[in-house]
Design an enzyme around this catalytic site. Sequence first.
Site, short mmCIF file in Angstrom:
data_model
loop_
_atom_site.label_atom_id
_atom_site.label_comp_id
_atom_site.label_asym_id
_atom_site.label_seq_id
_atom_site.Cartn_x
_atom_site.Cartn_y
_atom_site.Cartn_z
N LYS A 9 -44.06 40.26 -9.96
CA LYS A 9 -43.29 41.40 -10.48
C LYS A 9 -44.18 42.62 -10.68
O LYS A 9 -45.41 42.51 -10.72
CB LYS A 9 -42.62 40.98 -11.80
CG LYS A 9 -41.61 39.85 -11.63
CD LYS A 9 -40.87 39.56 -12.93
CE LYS A 9 -39.81 38.49 -12.71
NZ LYS A 9 -38.96 38.31 -13.91
N TYR A 49 -30.12 39.12 -8.91
CA TYR A 49 -29.87 38.88 -10.33
C TYR A 49 -28.37 38.91 -10.64
O TYR A 49 -27.96 39.26 -11.76
CB TYR A 49 -30.63 39.91 -11.18
CG TYR A 49 -32.12 39.63 -11.28
CD1 TYR A 49 -32.61 38.33 -11.46
CD2 TYR A 49 -33.04 40.66 -11.22
CE1 TYR A 49 -33.97 38.09 -11.57
CE2 TYR A 49 -34.41 40.42 -11.33
CZ TYR A 49 -34.87 39.13 -11.51
OH TYR A 49 -36.22 38.88 -11.63
N ASN A 112 -42.50 39.24 -17.22
CA ASN A 112 -42.99 37.86 -17.28
C ASN A 112 -43.63 37.38 -15.96
O ASN A 112 -43.51 36.22 -15.59
CB ASN A 112 -41.89 36.92 -17.77
CG ASN A 112 -40.65 36.96 -16.89
OD1 ASN A 112 -40.64 37.67 -15.88
ND2 ASN A 112 -39.64 36.21 -17.24
N HIS A 115 -41.18 35.76 -10.56
CA HIS A 115 -39.89 35.11 -10.34
C HIS A 115 -40.18 33.86 -9.51
O HIS A 115 -40.96 33.93 -8.55
CB HIS A 115 -38.93 36.00 -9.54
CG HIS A 115 -37.78 35.21 -8.99
ND1 HIS A 115 -36.67 34.89 -9.74
CD2 HIS A 115 -37.61 34.59 -7.79
CE1 HIS A 115 -35.86 34.14 -9.01
NE2 HIS A 115 -36.40 33.93 -7.83
N GLU A 126 -32.69 32.56 -1.47
CA GLU A 126 -33.60 33.65 -1.85
C GLU A 126 -34.62 33.94 -0.75
O GLU A 126 -34.95 35.10 -0.50
CB GLU A 126 -34.30 33.29 -3.17
CG GLU A 126 -33.33 33.27 -4.34
CD GLU A 126 -33.97 32.83 -5.65
OE1 GLU A 126 -35.15 32.44 -5.66
OE2 GLU A 126 -33.25 32.87 -6.67
#
Length: 153
Positions: A9, A49, A112, A115, A126
């Site tokens: 991220k 998402y 965080n 993913h 994905e």
Amino acid sequence: MEKTLVLLKPCTLQRGLVGEVISRFEKRGLRLAGMKMMQLTDEILNEHYAHLREKPFFQILKDSMMSTPVIACCLEGIDAVNTVRAMSGATNGRNAVPGTIRGDYCMSNQQNIVHTSDSLENAAIELARFFKPEELFDYTPSNLHYLYALDEL
Ligand code: UDP
Ligand code: MG
């Protein structure tokens, strides 16, 4: 063997943790089958998402995910989906167990670090979302027989 998606991220790029996080997967013995830097868009994030679209943090999450490019990785190994998911730790970094990536590198529920796909079915969906078929590479690790026993392969 299973393939799974990891996204590093924007927080990971900004904090200079890209190499360290990829290194953990390499050291574990996962094979890097694909890797690229990409700028995410509202369109791809609405898909990725979709399960969070009613959440109050949806827009902040998307804005954050578009704030810099991300690094998309495809990792391969036996049981790679669950192994990589376990390595990433609980969603909220403050709850993530030390020794996991989130448990070692973050303090946030949103910023965080990674993913990781949560099921074999979602991993396939994905990976198709983030990679073209020709961006994933099949090569045999030279140490394959030291990563796995003969009866595991
Ligand atoms: N997220 C957030 N607030 C929350 C829950 C999730 O900002 O209360 C963000 C966080 O970045 C998380 C992402 O939304 O990684 C996707 O949420 P999911 O529940 O799928 O967690 P993950 O699979 O990433 O652990
Ligand atoms: Mg998720």
